[in-house]
Design an enzyme around this catalytic site. Structure first.
Site, PDB file in Angstrom:
ATOM      1  N   LYS B  76      38.725  40.568  46.830  1.00 36.48           N
ATOM      2  CA  LYS B  76      39.395  40.268  48.139  1.00 36.48           C
ATOM      3  C   LYS B  76      39.547  41.811  48.791  1.00 36.48           C
ATOM      4  O   LYS B  76      39.407  43.069  48.280  1.00 36.48           O
ATOM      5  CB  LYS B  76      40.906  40.410  48.084  1.00 36.48           C
ATOM      6  N   SER B 145      48.038  35.534  51.525  1.00 39.21           N
ATOM      7  CA  SER B 145      46.977  36.266  52.246  1.00 39.21           C
ATOM      8  C   SER B 145      45.309  37.082  51.372  1.00 39.21           C
ATOM      9  O   SER B 145      44.476  36.865  51.621  1.00 39.21           O
ATOM     10  CB  SER B 145      47.129  37.699  51.912  1.00 39.21           C
ATOM     11  N   SER B 169      50.878  35.177  47.635  1.00 33.95           N
ATOM     12  CA  SER B 169      49.213  34.939  47.872  1.00 33.95           C
ATOM     13  C   SER B 169      48.148  35.269  46.749  1.00 33.95           C
ATOM     14  O   SER B 169      46.805  35.027  47.180  1.00 33.95           O
ATOM     15  CB  SER B 169      48.740  37.030  48.742  1.00 33.95           C
TER      16      SER B 169
END
Lengths: 426, 426
Positions: B76, B145, B169
């Site tokens: 990420k 996210s 997330s």
């Protein structure tokens, strides 16, 4: 008197009143640095022109001004700055320039502070020492790992500085250099942009020459109440617990005497002082602290160890190996002990406001190869409680002694209030 | 079957046995990316040549090999990488190249992993969405996210990916994309080199297509026990608490049905299943979570707001303003609530091994402008307990549903063991 000797509160008030320019203040600090830095070596990076440019920008600024408007501050070099190199005390990061300011630096700037420069740190805020000397006796260590911040504030190079504490890296150098040091509770000062050592303990702390200056900076960083805002100064005398801890015998006789003598003086000034003993379970927190710190530090600098191991000190290599050898189960058990300790500590208090206890085993030892022992700091760091070092007395080497004021978790304003009461009476 | 569809465990075993090269595996993943990425947009940065070079270096390596030797993983883009740009989902950091790998990236590399590329994230892991589409239905959000990590694993572009969770997330995008997601307990995966959002909650999490793959990665990161090492697979049936939470009515009827049906199926398979109610105090943790998250996030990105406010989304500006408006006393009170909640949660368990509860309110909603609601994630994140999402069932839009397995704090191995038992039976 040189403006470099002003407190942060006085300097800010004079700048606000138009009695002092930030440029004059910063120039006075730079003059002091020019005079003393070749011997003391408190700064890992300082660009006089850049500092003066920040000061002149403050002097030109119009509109509302922050609480630190024009006041210089030093920043330990494990905290990122976008406009200055940040080396974390390691050759691996020589010349490294972070993209962003750390949160605490940005909050200081938002309050109008001038970042004077970066202060020397032990390698990754661990044990391999910085080159800094104790300004009160240059053959002695200033303590570590926040060596440069403590020395710079003690030596009137800057009125405020940021440090960090994972074991005893704020309180111990404050003690050795004879300034006020403050390690807040966990969660008081945002850690974004701090180079992590052991994330369960790493705490951003402050150095100043008075509790009032510490409280000003704490207000800027966290929004916590300032002292005196609500008549706290006139509060009744505090209830103080004298806490020798299980390591009392490791303190020098002069350190033990100074703590007992402070207790007597405070009792004479009206404080309730009583002895407080910690249960044997707290003694185990020393070991839990070591396990958690080493386990986490070995992971936090995994990249440095894998890619640039040749640039790490032998002492750091030893810590990495120790940390990587700790089984996960042992780390987990230490986390559980820490959690129990935090819950048990709530039961220690009764009606007490603060504890007093040694900050260090003795005055600053001779030599620069060792920054001293964190035996009187570790468990408070693990417990996440506020700690304030106050200078008091002098040892046989002519260096400062003092005491540590310890408060309840998240009871920072009350702790600083008591610390100021104690400071006024010592 | 394309090697891109292999589990991480199978791929690692085949590479170790010489039946598959890392290059062939990485090439298969890259082929899948080439085919699908124009539509899915899971990757913020991916250099095929650089990934293949890492794979070939693995294939050439001699000597002992790590547990992820030659296996690709997505990272990420709020997690630093020294050899790839890292933009934190923000135009402010376009083209930024960190100096060091984050600890978790370095630990993955030390185990032999190939970092395939950086996956799309919402701006600073907050709410302004990434461009990523749900691979199962491109008009639907993949959740956020950690949007890119969930989509890439779901779409067979990579077998493993790292994400983060501050609210929901990791678990929510895992649910929306139909993969296994794991948010560990606090202190399992070192956070050095993670761009902080709210440091009290930020947790590095994992995406995979099986619990066994999650457990492998967790072992690499923390040293925690692998599943099956100690006969855990053959353990007796778990004792499961069905926990509807105070927000049960916010779950869609099909989500409620899937949870009830999972509970029945698990009971039929031999598990003890009972209803568990949380006390009303837990409901207050939603508000405490919001206060802590917003207060901390507003400080963590103080520099970005002050210096590059023009490059922040309107949604982020709104969050900053909300966070800066929170008085310190309110933040402190929320920290105290969180602490009490963690202590109270220990009393919920009795003889239970895990809780099951929804992961999200429903299947992935239509549209890309909103990554969905974290109402079934926030309090578990605040409590710091391990959470595993397991896909189960399909909704009326043809998208995956599933359940969340929640364990005791630091009980990650036991939780993953139960999650695997449940996965096998659903």
């Amino acid at each position: 008197m040189s403006p470099a000797r002003l407190s942060a509160n006085s300097a800010a008030a004079k700048i606000k009143a138009g009695e002092l320019s930030s440029e004059a203040l910063v120039q006075a600090c730079l003059d002091r640095v020019s005079e003393r830095e070749p011997e003391i070596r408190a700064w890992s990076w300082l660009d006089a022109d850049a500092a003066l440019a920040q000061a002149r920008a403050c002097d030109r600024a119009v509109g509302p001004k922050g609480l630190l408007h024009g006041v210089p501050i030093g920043v330990k070099d494990v905290i990122d700055t976008a406009d200055m190199p940040t080396a974390y005390g390691s050759a691996i990061y020589k010349g490294y320039r972070p993209r962003a300011d750390a949160a605490c630096v940005s909050l200081a700037r938002a309050a109008g502070a001038v970042i004077l420069g970066k202060t020397e740190t032990a390698e990754f805020a661990s044990i391999h020492p910085a080159a800094t000397r104790n300004p009160l006796a240059p053959a002695h260590t200033p303590g570590g790992s926040s060596s440069g911040s403590a020395a710079a504030v003690a030596d009137f190079m800057v009125p405020l500085a940021l440090g960090t504490q994972t074991g005893g890296s704020t309180i111990r150098p404050a003690a050795f250099c004879g300034v006020v040091g403050y390690k807040p509770s966990f969660n008081r000062v945002n850690r974004a942009g701090l180079k992590f050592s052991a994330e369960s303990f790493d705490t951003i702390g402050f150095f100043a020459r008075s509790v009032d200056d510490i409280a000003l900076l704490a207000h800027v960083m966290s929004g916590q109440e300032r002292l005196g805002d609500a008549g706290l100064r006139e509060d009744k005398a505090p209830r103080i617990g004298l806490c020798r801890t299980s390591r009392w015998s490791q303190a020098s006789s002069q350190m033990r005497e100074v703590i007992e003598s402070a207790a007597q003086k405070l009792a004479a000034a009206g404080a309730d002082v009583e002895l407080v003993a910690l249960t044997p379970a707290f003694e185990q927190l020393h070991e839990a602290h070591a396990v958690i710190m080493q386990y986490e530090a070995a992971r936090a600098t995994a990249w440095e160890y894998r890619v640039h191991g040749d640039l790490l000190s032998p002492a750091y290599h030893q810590r990495m190996r120790a940390g990587l050898a700790i089984p996960h189960e042992r780390y987990e058990a230490a986390l559980r002990q820490a959690e129990s300790g935090r819950q048990d500590f709530a039961d220690v208090w009764g009606e007490l406001d603060v504890l007093i206890t040694p900050s260090a085993v003795d005055e600053a030892p001779l030599g620069l190869e060792n920054t001293g022992d964190a035996v009187f700091n570790r468990i408070w760091t693990l417990l996440g409680v506020p700690c304030v070092h106050l200078p008091f007395g002098t040892g046989t080497a002519g260096l400062p002694l003092g005491l540590q004021v310890v408060g309840r978790r998240q009871g920072d304003v009350a702790t600083l209030t008591c610390a100021r009461w104690i400071e006024d009476r010592l």
